[in-house]
Design a protein around this motif. Structure first.
Motif, mmCIF file in Angstrom:
data_model
loop_
_atom_site.group_PDB
_atom_site.id
_atom_site.type_symbol
_atom_site.label_atom_id
_atom_site.label_comp_id
_atom_site.label_asym_id
_atom_site.label_seq_id
_atom_site.Cartn_x
_atom_site.Cartn_y
_atom_site.Cartn_z
ATOM 1 N N ARG A 13 4.798 -57.602 16.789
ATOM 2 C CA ARG A 13 5.302 -58.247 18.012
ATOM 3 C C ARG A 13 4.138 -58.650 18.916
ATOM 4 N N GLN A 51 2.997 -62.504 20.014
ATOM 5 C CA GLN A 51 2.897 -62.890 21.427
ATOM 6 C C GLN A 51 1.497 -63.432 21.746
ATOM 7 N N TRP A 91 -2.009 -59.502 26.282
ATOM 8 C CA TRP A 91 -1.635 -59.273 24.891
ATOM 9 C C TRP A 91 -2.830 -58.835 24.060
#
Length: 368
Positions: free
Chosen positions: A156, A160, A178
């Protein structure tokens, strides 16, 4: 643990088969195209809800049929599990364990762990790094209960960050957020992999010594970034390149294994037979490690080796050594060959159940 019985319907070239398996080594022999590999693939499908043939995962249903089904009875100590997996032409997969619907294929892998060894396995050394990462991840998943959740979170974060690199190039704050998350989760995955590799290495050395004469073999693990700098610094150095390319060049998703023989890359200097001995030692060691660890966990048991075309690129010495290893370590295995000679070579060293496969049908010939 053992797979006691199997029911297969409309899987590849197998119309309908119901068979009782032996608790140790099961030998299948028959001509090419008779259904031996399809039988192994059906066993793998039961444990993962997919084919081990990556290029044919949507063609496991027999031509002209709308659905395939595989069911098996699995004995785990005093517990008997009934596992069923089906797939239709629309791609819908249904999984049941003791008549309970299951959504996650990882539950199958926990209940019925299998290790496949065959011609496709050579990709572990001569194929792309993704195959070696899958090898490490399989091991980490089975020995570290938290790995599945860590892995999902890591992917994930990676998605991102890549989206930010592609569509928000001017928003450095979002990329930095991120990046920080990806560093943390990558380092967690790296530690799990290192812990696993530390346990795997001595098993690999032991298995290699038992089935091969190769010496001076070394496996090296690479984290996926410059280890002298660390991932955080590596991402800073490569930030401009990541922005230009639109994806992340360093992290858990770039990890790799390298196998060296006499300090030289095995995939460049070893023969096909030597490569097969190395690959099979890695896979056998992975299965043995899982079995050893599960002996300490009474909720889990052993696993099943699915071995396709044992004699291919193996001489009689290596074939016999693999058979001896399977029998002496008490693993359940399903082993295929084109004829009895390719499986036994005129010898009689292993106890096991022998099946003849012809036109998609199995006939139990004897107990060896």
């Amino acid at each position: 643990m053992s797979l006691q019985s199997l029911f297969i319907k409309n899987y590849r070239n197998l119309t309908e088969i119901e068979v009782d398996l032996g608790a140790k080594v099961n030998f299948l022999f028959g001509a090419n195209g008779s259904g031996k590999t399809s039988f192994l693939d059906a066993c793998y499908f039961l444990s993962s809800a997919r084919s081990f043939r990556a290029s044919e995962r949507h063609s496991c249903i027999k031509e002209g049929e709308g659905e395939c089904l595989v069911r098996g009875n699995v004995r785990k100590d005093s517990i008997l599990l009934n596992i069923g997996v089906s797939k239709d032409r629309q791609g819908l997969t249904r999984i049941k364990i003791n008549e309970r619907n299951v959504d996650r294929t990882s539950d199958l892998a926990k209940e019925l762990p299998t290790v496949f060894l065959g011609p496709e396995s050579m990709g572990l050394l001569i194929g792309p790094p993704a195959q070696r990462r899958s090898f490490m991840n399989w091991g980490a998943f089975h020995v570290e209960p938290r790995f599945r959740d860590i892995w999902r979170e890591a992917n994930r974060c990676l998605r991102q960050r890549n989206q930010a690199l592609q569509f928000n190039k001017r928003d450095s704050t979002q990329i930095e957020v991120w990046s920080e998350e990806l560093v943390k989760i990558s380092e967690r995955i790296d530690q799990v992999r290192r812990d696993y590799f530390q346990q795997f290495s001595p098993r690999f050395e032991e298995v290699l010594g038992r089935i091969s004469n190769l010496e001076n073999v070394e496996i090296q693990y690479f984290s996926g970034w410059a280890e002298d700098k660390g991932l955080k610094e590596s991402m800073k150095i490569n930030s401009e390149m990541d922005l230009r390319r639109g994806y992340t060049g360093s992290g858990f998703h770039r990890a790799d294994l390298k196998v060296l023989v006499n300090h030289k890359p095995a995939d460049k200097f070893c023969s096909r037979g030597e490569l097969k001995a190395l690959v099979w030692s890695m896979k056998l060691a992975q299965g043995t490690l899982l079995s050893d660890l599960n002996e300490q966990d009474k909720e889990n048991e052993s696993l099943i080796f699915l071995i396709d075309d044992l004699a291919s690129e193996f001489d009689d010495y290596h074939r016999r050594k693999v058979q001896e290893y399977l029998y002496q370590t008490n693993h359940q295995a399903i082993v295929t060959g084109i004829d009895e000679w390719s499986l036994f070579g005129g010898g009689d060293i292993c106890d096991g159940r022998v099946f003849h496969v012809k036109h998609g049908k199995l006939k139990c010939n004897m107990e060896k």
